[in-house]
Write a protein that holds these residues in place. Sequence first.
Motif, PDB file in Angstrom:
ATOM      1  N   SER A   9      81.249  -0.646  36.973  1.00  0.00           N
ATOM      2  CA  SER A   9      80.655   0.833  38.079  1.00  0.00           C
ATOM      3  C   SER A   9      79.214   2.051  37.831  1.00  0.00           C
ATOM      4  CB  SER A   9      82.100   1.504  38.741  1.00  0.00           C
ATOM      5  OG  SER A   9      82.248   2.661  38.139  1.00  0.00           O
ATOM      6  N   ARG A  10      79.434   1.684  37.039  1.00  0.00           N
ATOM      7  CA  ARG A  10      77.805   2.372  36.081  1.00  0.00           C
ATOM      8  C   ARG A  10      76.623   2.699  36.742  1.00  0.00           C
ATOM      9  NH1 ARG A  10      79.335   1.913  31.015  1.00  0.00           N
ATOM     10  NH2 ARG A  10      80.256   3.854  31.382  1.00  0.00           N
ATOM     11  N   THR A  11      76.607   3.604  37.370  1.00  0.00           N
ATOM     12  CA  THR A  11      74.959   3.950  38.040  1.00  0.00           C
ATOM     13  C   THR A  11      74.072   4.791  37.555  1.00  0.00           C
ATOM     14  OG1 THR A  11      76.450   3.076  40.264  1.00  0.00           O
ATOM     15  CG2 THR A  11      73.797   4.331  40.097  1.00  0.00           C
ATOM     16  N   ILE A  12      72.929   4.098  37.413  1.00  0.00           N
ATOM     17  CA  ILE A  12      72.604   4.676  36.731  1.00  0.00           C
ATOM     18  C   ILE A  12      71.002   4.858  37.528  1.00  0.00           C
ATOM     19  CG2 ILE A  12      70.407   4.995  34.892  1.00  0.00           C
ATOM     20  CD1 ILE A  12      72.447   3.073  33.002  1.00  0.00           C
ATOM     21  N   LEU A  13      70.600   6.138  37.977  1.00  0.00           N
ATOM     22  CA  LEU A  13      69.487   6.587  38.355  1.00  0.00           C
ATOM     23  C   LEU A  13      68.331   7.612  38.073  1.00  0.00           C
ATOM     24  CD1 LEU A  13      71.060   7.548  42.297  1.00  0.00           C
ATOM     25  CD2 LEU A  13      70.097   5.243  41.997  1.00  0.00           C
ATOM     26  N   THR A  14      67.096   7.372  38.174  1.00  0.00           N
ATOM     27  CA  THR A  14      66.223   7.476  37.326  1.00  0.00           C
ATOM     28  C   THR A  14      64.217   8.060  38.095  1.00  0.00           C
ATOM     29  OG1 THR A  14      66.744   6.401  34.613  1.00  0.00           O
ATOM     30  CG2 THR A  14      64.646   7.683  35.329  1.00  0.00           C
ATOM     31  N   ARG A  39      74.472  10.448  45.773  1.00  0.00           N
ATOM     32  CA  ARG A  39      74.232   9.051  45.427  1.00  0.00           C
ATOM     33  C   ARG A  39      74.789   8.167  44.680  1.00  0.00           C
ATOM     34  NH1 ARG A  39      69.392  11.724  47.793  1.00  0.00           N
ATOM     35  NH2 ARG A  39      68.306  11.680  45.729  1.00  0.00           N
ATOM     36  N   ALA A  40      74.185   8.789  43.350  1.00  0.00           N
ATOM     37  CA  ALA A  40      74.842   8.159  42.579  1.00  0.00           C
ATOM     38  C   ALA A  40      76.151   7.428  42.180  1.00  0.00           C
ATOM     39  CB  ALA A  40      74.235   8.569  40.926  1.00  0.00           C
ATOM     40  N   ALA A  41      76.800   8.982  42.384  1.00  0.00           N
ATOM     41  CA  ALA A  41      78.351   8.234  42.710  1.00  0.00           C
ATOM     42  C   ALA A  41      78.660   8.048  43.997  1.00  0.00           C
ATOM     43  CB  ALA A  41      78.922   9.696  42.969  1.00  0.00           C
ATOM     44  N   SER A  42      78.511   7.670  44.525  1.00  0.00           N
ATOM     45  CA  SER A  42      78.487   6.958  46.406  1.00  0.00           C
ATOM     46  C   SER A  42      77.944   5.943  45.777  1.00  0.00           C
ATOM     47  CB  SER A  42      77.986   7.785  46.861  1.00  0.00           C
ATOM     48  OG  SER A  42      77.830   6.652  48.253  1.00  0.00           O
ATOM     49  N   ILE A  43      77.532   5.591  44.656  1.00  0.00           N
ATOM     50  CA  ILE A  43      77.043   3.677  44.750  1.00  0.00           C
ATOM     51  C   ILE A  43      78.437   3.544  43.953  1.00  0.00           C
ATOM     52  CG2 ILE A  43      75.225   2.296  43.473  1.00  0.00           C
ATOM     53  CD1 ILE A  43      73.011   4.032  44.925  1.00  0.00           C
ATOM     54  N   ALA A  44      78.515   4.355  42.839  1.00  0.00           N
ATOM     55  CA  ALA A  44      79.792   3.885  41.898  1.00  0.00           C
ATOM     56  C   ALA A  44      80.875   3.344  42.543  1.00  0.00           C
ATOM     57  CB  ALA A  44      79.477   5.172  40.355  1.00  0.00           C
ATOM     58  N   ALA A  45      81.597   4.255  43.359  1.00  0.00           N
ATOM     59  CA  ALA A  45      82.434   4.335  44.003  1.00  0.00           C
ATOM     60  C   ALA A  45      82.794   3.236  44.493  1.00  0.00           C
ATOM     61  CB  ALA A  45      82.830   5.640  44.236  1.00  0.00           C
ATOM     62  N   GLN A  46      81.925   2.958  45.364  1.00  0.00           N
ATOM     63  CA  GLN A  46      81.364   1.585  46.315  1.00  0.00           C
ATOM     64  C   GLN A  46      81.072   0.289  45.698  1.00  0.00           C
ATOM     65  OE1 GLN A  46      78.782   1.427  49.445  1.00  0.00           O
ATOM     66  NE2 GLN A  46      78.158   3.799  49.323  1.00  0.00           N
ATOM     67  N   HIS A  48      82.894   0.537  42.520  1.00  0.00           N
ATOM     68  CA  HIS A  48      84.006   0.264  42.248  1.00  0.00           C
ATOM     69  C   HIS A  48      85.270  -0.337  42.599  1.00  0.00           C
ATOM     70  CE1 HIS A  48      87.821   0.565  40.022  1.00  0.00           C
ATOM     71  NE2 HIS A  48      88.171   1.266  41.020  1.00  0.00           N
ATOM     72  N   SER A  49      85.063  -0.160  44.291  1.00  0.00           N
ATOM     73  CA  SER A  49      85.702  -0.127  45.428  1.00  0.00           C
ATOM     74  C   SER A  49      85.844  -1.674  46.184  1.00  0.00           C
ATOM     75  CB  SER A  49      86.529   1.164  46.540  1.00  0.00           C
ATOM     76  OG  SER A  49      84.936   1.168  46.843  1.00  0.00           O
ATOM     77  N   HIS A  50      84.136  -1.796  46.363  1.00  0.00           N
ATOM     78  CA  HIS A  50      83.899  -2.250  47.147  1.00  0.00           C
ATOM     79  C   HIS A  50      84.300  -2.482  48.964  1.00  0.00           C
ATOM     80  CE1 HIS A  50      82.381  -5.098  44.007  1.00  0.00           C
ATOM     81  NE2 HIS A  50      83.595  -4.998  43.966  1.00  0.00           N
ATOM     82  N   HIS A  51      83.891  -0.769  49.073  1.00  0.00           N
ATOM     83  CA  HIS A  51      84.535  -0.885  50.229  1.00  0.00           C
ATOM     84  C   HIS A  51      83.150   1.092  50.296  1.00  0.00           C
ATOM     85  CE1 HIS A  51      87.888  -2.331  52.112  1.00  0.00           C
ATOM     86  NE2 HIS A  51      88.697  -2.881  50.580  1.00  0.00           N
ATOM     87  N   PRO A  52      83.118   1.478  51.345  1.00  0.00           N
ATOM     88  CA  PRO A  52      82.341   2.147  51.951  1.00  0.00           C
ATOM     89  C   PRO A  52      82.783   3.591  51.621  1.00  0.00           C
ATOM     90  CG  PRO A  52      83.003   0.994  53.878  1.00  0.00           C
ATOM     91  CD  PRO A  52      83.366   0.517  53.551  1.00  0.00           C
ATOM     92  N   THR A  53      82.267   4.227  50.902  1.00  0.00           N
ATOM     93  CA  THR A  53      83.103   5.754  49.811  1.00  0.00           C
ATOM     94  C   THR A  53      82.291   6.820  50.930  1.00  0.00           C
ATOM     95  OG1 THR A  53      81.759   5.604  48.793  1.00  0.00           O
ATOM     96  CG2 THR A  53      84.250   4.342  48.021  1.00  0.00           C
ATOM     97  N   VAL A  54      83.526   8.084  51.272  1.00  0.00           N
ATOM     98  CA  VAL A  54      82.705   9.173  51.098  1.00  0.00           C
ATOM     99  C   VAL A  54      83.175  10.380  50.435  1.00  0.00           C
ATOM    100  CG1 VAL A  54      83.562   8.691  53.970  1.00  0.00           C
ATOM    101  CG2 VAL A  54      85.249   9.299  52.429  1.00  0.00           C
ATOM    102  N   THR A  55      82.130  11.050  49.995  1.00  0.00           N
ATOM    103  CA  THR A  55      82.622  12.288  49.231  1.00  0.00           C
ATOM    104  C   THR A  55      84.076  12.895  49.715  1.00  0.00           C
ATOM    105  OG1 THR A  55      79.944  13.093  48.704  1.00  0.00           O
ATOM    106  CG2 THR A  55      81.308  14.289  47.684  1.00  0.00           C
ATOM    107  N   ALA A  56      84.546  13.728  48.995  1.00  0.00           N
ATOM    108  CA  ALA A  56      85.960  13.658  49.416  1.00  0.00           C
ATOM    109  C   ALA A  56      85.483  15.850  48.659  1.00  0.00           C
ATOM    110  CB  ALA A  56      86.683  13.434  48.538  1.00  0.00           C
ATOM    111  N   SER A  57      84.821  15.637  47.834  1.00  0.00           N
ATOM    112  CA  SER A  57      84.926  17.185  47.119  1.00  0.00           C
ATOM    113  C   SER A  57      84.090  16.978  45.488  1.00  0.00           C
ATOM    114  CB  SER A  57      86.564  17.850  46.490  1.00  0.00           C
ATOM    115  OG  SER A  57      86.795  16.606  44.954  1.00  0.00           O
TER     116      SER A  57
END
Length: 174
Positions: A9-14, A39-46, A48-57
């Motif tokens: 799931s590693r995502t790197i934004l530069t 944005r980077a965290a959202s991409i990593a979570a998606q 990993h899960s292969h689903h849309p994701t939402v920021t919980a906290s």
Amino acid sequence: MQKKTPSESRTILTDLVLTGETNHLHNMFGGELLARMDRAASIAAQRHSHHPTVTASVNHVAFNHSIPLGSIVTVEASISRAFSTSMEVFLDVWVEDPVTGERIKANEAIYTFVAVDENRRPVKVPEIQPETELEKVRYEGALRRRQLSLVIAGKMKPHDATELKALFIELENE
């Protein structure tokens, strides 16, 4: 559901820090950095899960070094632990001087994301299998961080926070 590794799931934004993204001291706005981390965290979570994701906290953010105008900023995000439907995403932020090439860790953060279905209902996510020592340390700490957040939010009773109690018992015995 098969376990996944953080590297999957590693995502790197530069990107560069531009004039419109800086404050009166010519350093990157904290909010601009938070948006990039989200944005980077959202991409990593998606990933990993292969689903849309939402920021919980946003559980933790440390602004350790300012990020000057013209710097190269790299945000690295990966899943540190997955629970039933939520994922802890650990982020490291690096700042690089484009002239000297010097690179330092500027900030870090921990976000929590939840995977959702087409009706925006939480869905199960794969577990994490950490590989490196750093991934193992972050994985082990994630349950304590989660329990602490739940206790603070009033969603868990302190006496039910088994990982936190174990931590204090360990400290007493040292």
